[in-house]
Motif scaffolding. Sequence first.
Motif, PDB file in Angstrom:
ATOM      1  N   UNK A 170     -13.905  46.820 -25.932  1.00  0.00           N
ATOM      2  CA  UNK A 170     -12.545  46.611 -25.438  1.00  0.00           C
ATOM      3  C   UNK A 170     -12.250  45.129 -25.230  1.00  0.00           C
ATOM      4  N   UNK A 171     -13.197  44.393 -24.653  1.00  0.00           N
ATOM      5  CA  UNK A 171     -12.938  42.967 -24.438  1.00  0.00           C
ATOM      6  C   UNK A 171     -12.983  42.180 -25.745  1.00  0.00           C
ATOM      7  N   UNK A 172     -13.827  42.599 -26.695  1.00  0.00           N
ATOM      8  CA  UNK A 172     -13.849  41.956 -28.013  1.00  0.00           C
ATOM      9  C   UNK A 172     -12.471  42.077 -28.661  1.00  0.00           C
ATOM     10  N   UNK A 173     -11.934  43.279 -28.650  1.00  0.00           N
ATOM     11  CA  UNK A 173     -10.625  43.527 -29.262  1.00  0.00           C
ATOM     12  C   UNK A 173      -9.526  42.781 -28.506  1.00  0.00           C
ATOM     13  N   UNK A 174      -9.571  42.805 -27.182  1.00  0.00           N
ATOM     14  CA  UNK A 174      -8.539  42.125 -26.383  1.00  0.00           C
ATOM     15  C   UNK A 174      -8.542  40.619 -26.639  1.00  0.00           C
ATOM     16  N   UNK A 175      -9.734  39.999 -26.632  1.00  0.00           N
ATOM     17  CA  UNK A 175      -9.808  38.557 -26.880  1.00  0.00           C
ATOM     18  C   UNK A 175      -9.282  38.240 -28.280  1.00  0.00           C
ATOM     19  N   UNK A 176      -9.760  38.976 -29.261  1.00  0.00           N
ATOM     20  CA  UNK A 176      -9.375  38.691 -30.643  1.00  0.00           C
ATOM     21  C   UNK A 176      -7.893  38.974 -30.892  1.00  0.00           C
ATOM     22  N   UNK A 177      -7.350  39.991 -30.269  1.00  0.00           N
ATOM     23  CA  UNK A 177      -5.922  40.280 -30.434  1.00  0.00           C
ATOM     24  C   UNK A 177      -5.088  39.086 -29.985  1.00  0.00           C
ATOM     25  N   UNK A 178      -5.537  38.438 -28.918  1.00  0.00           N
ATOM     26  CA  UNK A 178      -4.822  37.279 -28.385  1.00  0.00           C
ATOM     27  C   UNK A 178      -5.096  35.998 -29.168  1.00  0.00           C
ATOM     28  N   UNK A 179      -6.347  35.772 -29.579  1.00  0.00           N
ATOM     29  CA  UNK A 179      -6.729  34.452 -30.087  1.00  0.00           C
ATOM     30  C   UNK A 179      -7.283  34.403 -31.509  1.00  0.00           C
ATOM     31  N   UNK A 180      -7.745  35.518 -32.076  1.00  0.00           N
ATOM     32  CA  UNK A 180      -8.364  35.504 -33.407  1.00  0.00           C
ATOM     33  C   UNK A 180      -8.183  36.871 -34.071  1.00  0.00           C
ATOM     34  N   UNK A 181      -6.919  37.244 -34.359  1.00  0.00           N
ATOM     35  CA  UNK A 181      -6.631  38.620 -34.775  1.00  0.00           C
ATOM     36  C   UNK A 181      -6.984  38.952 -36.237  1.00  0.00           C
ATOM     37  N   UNK A 182      -8.237  38.712 -36.589  1.00  0.00           N
ATOM     38  CA  UNK A 182      -8.711  39.138 -37.906  1.00  0.00           C
ATOM     39  C   UNK A 182      -9.156  40.594 -37.812  1.00  0.00           C
ATOM     40  N   UNK A 183      -9.020  41.331 -38.912  1.00  0.00           N
ATOM     41  CA  UNK A 183      -9.242  42.779 -38.889  1.00  0.00           C
ATOM     42  C   UNK A 183     -10.629  43.183 -38.397  1.00  0.00           C
ATOM     43  N   UNK A 184     -11.666  42.428 -38.709  1.00  0.00           N
ATOM     44  CA  UNK A 184     -13.017  42.820 -38.300  1.00  0.00           C
ATOM     45  C   UNK A 184     -13.274  42.560 -36.814  1.00  0.00           C
ATOM     46  N   UNK A 185     -12.291  41.947 -36.126  1.00  0.00           N
ATOM     47  CA  UNK A 185     -12.374  41.776 -34.672  1.00  0.00           C
ATOM     48  C   UNK A 185     -11.508  42.785 -33.920  1.00  0.00           C
ATOM     49  N   UNK A 186     -10.464  43.308 -34.564  1.00  0.00           N
ATOM     50  CA  UNK A 186      -9.477  44.103 -33.819  1.00  0.00           C
ATOM     51  C   UNK A 186      -9.221  45.511 -34.347  1.00  0.00           C
ATOM     52  N   UNK A 187      -9.643  45.819 -35.564  1.00  0.00           N
ATOM     53  CA  UNK A 187      -9.317  47.111 -36.183  1.00  0.00           C
ATOM     54  C   UNK A 187     -10.614  47.852 -36.509  1.00  0.00           C
ATOM     55  N   UNK A 188     -10.915  48.892 -35.746  1.00  0.00           N
ATOM     56  CA  UNK A 188     -12.175  49.630 -35.928  1.00  0.00           C
ATOM     57  C   UNK A 188     -12.347  50.147 -37.342  1.00  0.00           C
ATOM     58  N   UNK A 189     -11.280  50.730 -37.919  1.00  0.00           N
ATOM     59  CA  UNK A 189     -11.388  51.297 -39.265  1.00  0.00           C
ATOM     60  C   UNK A 189     -11.594  50.215 -40.322  1.00  0.00           C
ATOM     61  N   UNK A 190     -10.820  49.156 -40.241  1.00  0.00           N
ATOM     62  CA  UNK A 190     -10.981  48.060 -41.212  1.00  0.00           C
ATOM     63  C   UNK A 190     -12.352  47.411 -41.062  1.00  0.00           C
TER      64      UNK A 190
END
Length: 155
Positions: A25-45
């Motif tokens: 959850x924190x990995x996704x939250x941080x990346x959504x805000x600062x580094x929104x690449x798919x391998x940080x924020x999208x489980x399926x991708x």
Amino acid sequence: MTLAYWEDVVPGTVTEYGGYTVSEEEIIAFATEFDPQSFHIDRDAAKSHFYGGIIASGWHTAALLMRMMVDNRLSGMKSQGSPGVSELRWLKPVRPGDTLRVRQEILGTRPLKSRPGIGAVENEFTVLNQHDEPVLRMRSTGFFGRRPDDAATES
């Protein structure tokens, strides 16, 4: 609490500290805000990416290093900031559930001629996961306050 000064830092000293478990959850939250690449924020991708799943942004890992440094070292010292980082390497992906800790080695110290009340400390930081695998390495310089009596007697 008594704060440590630049004079208390000993070159060659190796210290380990931290112990922070990273959640998805924190990995996704941080990346959504600062580094929104798919391998940080999208489980399926992320599953189809060569990493094979969600991984933390390298910048998130660097921020966690900073947090562990402040909590375990800098809050007890006369820290005066830093002029920067000379090397930063992301060595292995950080995954959800990884527990990170820091190994800090003091490479050297020197007084600042331009600012007699401050000394510089050269450090190498290695962030390790729970398998003792290095995931990040950073070399940087930190500035620390000197004992008033020591700085005043130097010419």
